[in-house]
Design an enzyme around this catalytic site. Structure first.
Site, PDB file in Angstrom:
ATOM      1  N   THR A   1     -43.110  43.613  82.843  1.00 16.63           N
ATOM      2  CA  THR A   1     -44.045  42.735  82.129  1.00 16.63           C
ATOM      3  C   THR A   1     -44.207  41.473  82.969  1.00 16.63           C
ATOM      4  O   THR A   1     -43.504  41.272  83.961  1.00 16.63           O
ATOM      5  CB  THR A   1     -43.492  42.336  80.742  1.00 16.63           C
ATOM      6  OG1 THR A   1     -42.403  41.416  80.926  1.00 16.63           O
ATOM      7  CG2 THR A   1     -43.013  43.536  79.951  1.00 16.63           C
ATOM      8  N   ASP A   2     -45.133  40.610  82.552  1.00 15.11           N
ATOM      9  CA  ASP A   2     -45.331  39.369  83.298  1.00 15.11           C
ATOM     10  C   ASP A   2     -44.067  38.517  83.304  1.00 15.11           C
ATOM     11  O   ASP A   2     -43.746  37.876  84.293  1.00 15.11           O
ATOM     12  CB  ASP A   2     -46.495  38.573  82.692  1.00 15.11           C
ATOM     13  CG  ASP A   2     -47.816  39.303  82.911  1.00 15.11           C
ATOM     14  OD1 ASP A   2     -47.865  40.144  83.854  1.00 15.11           O
ATOM     15  OD2 ASP A   2     -48.783  39.063  82.163  1.00 15.11           O
ATOM     16  N   CYS A   3     -43.364  38.526  82.175  1.00 22.18           N
ATOM     17  CA  CYS A   3     -42.150  37.699  82.103  1.00 22.18           C
ATOM     18  C   CYS A   3     -40.907  38.438  82.587  1.00 22.18           C
ATOM     19  O   CYS A   3     -39.924  37.823  82.989  1.00 22.18           O
ATOM     20  CB  CYS A   3     -41.956  37.167  80.689  1.00 22.18           C
ATOM     21  SG  CYS A   3     -42.103  38.414  79.409  1.00 22.18           S
ATOM     22  N   TYR A   4     -40.957  39.774  82.525  1.00 19.30           N
ATOM     23  CA  TYR A   4     -39.815  40.579  82.972  1.00 19.30           C
ATOM     24  C   TYR A   4     -40.302  41.630  83.976  1.00 19.30           C
ATOM     25  O   TYR A   4     -40.517  42.789  83.617  1.00 19.30           O
ATOM     26  CB  TYR A   4     -39.140  41.278  81.780  1.00 19.30           C
ATOM     27  CG  TYR A   4     -38.496  40.334  80.794  1.00 19.30           C
ATOM     28  CD1 TYR A   4     -37.457  39.494  81.191  1.00 19.30           C
ATOM     29  CD2 TYR A   4     -38.908  40.307  79.453  1.00 19.30           C
ATOM     30  CE1 TYR A   4     -36.860  38.641  80.280  1.00 19.30           C
ATOM     31  CE2 TYR A   4     -38.310  39.447  78.537  1.00 19.30           C
ATOM     32  CZ  TYR A   4     -37.284  38.616  78.958  1.00 19.30           C
ATOM     33  OH  TYR A   4     -36.692  37.766  78.069  1.00 19.30           O
TER      34      TYR A   4
END
Lengths: 135, 396
Positions: free
Chosen positions: B136-139
């Site tokens: 994901t964008d954050c992970y």
């Protein structure tokens, strides 16, 4: 070259005790059957240690035949040992031993190596993998 | 009321508490009489050690760089549930290795499972973690392979939905062939009988109506100090009971929680049941303060007064048609032989009485040395609906 041979241990329930199984094997498969140990325990379970010699194919056919009769067949193992660090002295191996070679004294497990026939029943019964074949 | 939790804890803090095990109390009552024991003894320790499915551990691995929202994870090849949060996992005791041959070569060995992973972690061994994700964008991290060990984990909490079964079945096999069960290998024609309870030492058999042990009770959990956090799953207080309130079959259960980092691998071990699967053996100790005479009566119960049902695991159990073939006492079970349907059967115990004794003694020692304070329940466990409520004694 000597004839192929195989040492096995048979476990059978009470109704097989009266059956002339070795005779059947000799007649059906033309094998030589040498009985090296036999016993019927107090609860009428029996075990029989035999060595089959003769034609290799006939030996495996004979083993299949014995299994098909509802008799448990195991290859003969070597000496049984116990890892005391792994053993928790629960005693679940006691009731499975066909020759009463395992006993408990003040909740500690002991193996009677004189009685043990190295059948390996206790090995597969131990949830802690504390019993093994060999020194 | 002879003594309160506060009074007992004060004595423990002063290292003056008198503690006996649930085995010793039986002899003490016989020798000295109830009144003297009630006067002198503050706490009775109970314990059990055996395979307890419905156990597992929550693990927070901490974040690595780059960060990852773990979607699937395996510890030494055993899958851990990852659908909790980015780096929280739950490793269940009975989960098996991905490539385990199972029962394809019957009976299977099931040599390594979640319980073994937990044991390895507690023993300080390195465990191989593999994880995958979609990113994901954050992970952003999509794949991870890393050695983990207990001391480097951010958190590790043993959290067991069902432990310490109050009594249990005795398993036999009426069929003509050997069967492999979670109660061990069962020989044909009632060839053997396996049971699994510490009997007179077992926690809930010493508090049959859950009057002392409840939610919040501090327990000895594999060497750590943990707590009862709820009644265990399948908690069944309305089981059939003897006149002295002891259930004659599986009844109450406890949900337990404790810090895995404080545990001792001697008391938490992976187990393998040939032909069945893997599980985890666990040691549990529970202290019971002698609050009043009723509590003393309950903890004085002995093996000859506790009965278990003998159940056929070849047909009755699998078909959900359990009927008791016989009711046998733990004194009979411990003697090594019981009689069922006119046949003498040798018995085997899955629960280790010698380990239970060891744990009851260790807990006794911890209390005597002031290291283990008792915690009063903040809420009762559901008790038998047809029994007298403890409140009817006005806290006697």
């Amino acid at each position: 070259m000597p004839n192929p041979s195989k040492k096995i241990i048979l476990y059978f329930p009470s109704e097989f005790v009266e059956r002339p199984l070795t005779n059947e094997i000799i007649q059906k498969f033309g094998l030589i059957v040498n009985i090296f140990s036999a016993s019927i325990s107090s609860d009428e379970r029996g075990f029989l240690g035999i060595e089959l010699s003769g034609n290799a194919d006939k030996i495996s056919e004979a083993v299949d035949f014995i299994k098909s009769q509802g008799i448990e067949v195991k290859p003969l193992g070597s000496r049984i040992s116990r890892d005391e660090k792994k053993c928790v002295n629960c005693g679940v191996c006691i009731s499975i031993c066909p020759v009463n070679a395992i006993y408990q004294k003040d909740f500690e497990i002991f193996f009677d190596s004189e009685k043990c026939i190295a059948c390996g029943s206790c090995i597969e019964s131990c949830p802690f993998k504390a019993i093994f074949s060999g020194e | 009321m002879r003594r309160t939790f506060e009074e007992v804890n004060k004595k423990i803090s002063e290292k003056k508490a008198v503690v006996v095990t649930a085995e010793e109390v039986i002899e003490r009552v016989k020798k000295d009489g109830k009144e003297k024991v009630l006067e002198e003894v503050d706490v009775v320790t109970t314990a059990t050690f055996g395979s307890m499915c419905s156990s597992g551990a929550f693990i927070n691995t901490g974040h690595f760089a780059p960060k990852m929202r773990i979607q699937k994870a395996w510890l030494n090849g055993v899958q851990a549930y990852a659908g909790i949060a980015a780096v929280d996992l739950f490793i269940g005791a009975t989960e098996l290795r991905e490539n385990d041959p199972l029962n394809s070569s019957y009976p299977g060995n099931f040599s390594y499972g979640g319980g073994h992973v937990i044991e390895d972690l507690v023993a300080g061994k390195e465990v191989e973690m593999n994880a995958v994700s979609y990113g994901t964008d954050c992970y952003p991290c999509k794949e991870l392979s890393k050695k983990i060990s207990l001391k480097n984990l951010r958190n590790a909490v043993l959290c067991n939905p069902r432990n310490a079964y109050q009594n249990y079945n005795v398993a036999v096999n009426k069929s003509k062939k050997t069967i492999y069960t979670y109660m061990g290998k069962l020989l044909p024609n009632l060839g053997n009988a396996n049971y699994s309870s510490a009997g007179q030492l077992s926690p809930l058999l010493n508090d049959p109506l859950y009057e002392v042990i409840g939610i919040g009770t501090r327990v000895w959990l594999a060497g750590a100090q943990g707590h009862v956090f709820w009644q265990g799953t399948q908690h069944a207080p309305d089981a059939e009971r003897t006149p002295n309130s002891v259930p004659k079959e599986g009844a109450g259960t406890l949900a337990l929680v404790g810090n895995l980092k404080e545990m001792n691998s001697r008391y938490i071990r992976g187990t393998s049941f040939t032909g069945y699967g893997a599980s985890m053996a666990l040691g549990i100790g529970v202290p019971i303060p002698l609050l009043n005479e009723r509590v003393l009566d309950f903890v004085s119960v002995s093996n000859s007064e506790i009965f278990a049902p003998v159940i056929d695991y070849s047909s009755d159990y699998p078909s959900a048609n359990e009927k008791s073939l016989a009711s046998v006492s733990y004194a009979e079970l411990r003697s090594g032989e019981i009689e069922v349907c006119g046949k003498k059967i040798s018995t085997g115990s899955l629960s280790s009485y010698s380990m239970a004794r060891e744990i009851a003694s260790l807990l006794k020692q911890d209390i005597e040395e002031g290291k283990f304070l008792l915690a009063e329940a903040v809420q009762k466990l559901p008790s038998a609906s047809n029994q007298k409520k403890p409140g009817s004694e006005k806290d006697a």
